[in-house]
Design a protein around this motif. Structure first.
Motif: not given
Length: 162
Positions: A84, A119, A132
């Motif tokens: 992330k 992500y 994403n």
């Protein structure tokens, strides 16, 4: 109250020392440590990726941090790697390209079998859902890497520093 705090701190410290030394590891208890080691190994690979526009690395810009990498065991030989990352600004036009660089570098360099999910950190980009989808779609990634200009930019970003 003070004695409880000292006792709790002592207990935590002792368990941490045992965990770090490996004495408390048995079977499944070893797993968090292995996942942590794999996550650090992955972070070490991605932290040196260069930003497409700036001379800085993703680590220097805090686009990636140690805490942005998560590893989960799928089975004995396969792992789920979740990254992330946080773009420098909420409207960063290069967020997709950064995600592509992360994917390319990890696909090339990870020494173990893995499934990769990348992500944008929730709430850090204006079009995070669309991005994403793009960076986790094999066909879109393959098509992007067929573009010679885009491929050249990715190669420059993932090139290991001397």
């Amino acid at each position: 109250m003070r004695m409880e705090r000292v006792s709790g701190l002592l207990s935590w410290t002792l368990s941490r020392v045992l965990w770090l030394s490996g004495f408390s590891e048995r079977g499944a208890a070893r797993q968090p440590r292995i996942m942590e080691e794999k996550a650090l190994e992955i972070y070490d690979l991605i932290r040196t990726i260069r930003d497409p526009e700036k001379p800085n690395t993703l680590e220097e810009l805090e686009v990636v941090t140690e805490s942005c990498v998560e590893v989960q065991e799928i089975n004995e030989e396969d792992y789920l790697v979740i990254i992330k990352f946080t773009p420098t600004v909420p409207h960063c036009s290069l967020a997709t390209l950064i995600g592509l660089c992360l994917r390319v570098k990890l696909q090339r360099c990870l020494p173990f079998k893995h499934k990769l999910e990348i992500y944008i950190s929730e709430g850090t980009h204006s079009t995070e859902e669309d991005i994403n989808k793009q960076i986790n779609d094999k066909e879109r990634v393959a098509a992007a890497m067929e573009n010679p200009n885009l491929r050249e930019i990715v190669e420059q970003c993932v090139l290991e520093p001397d």
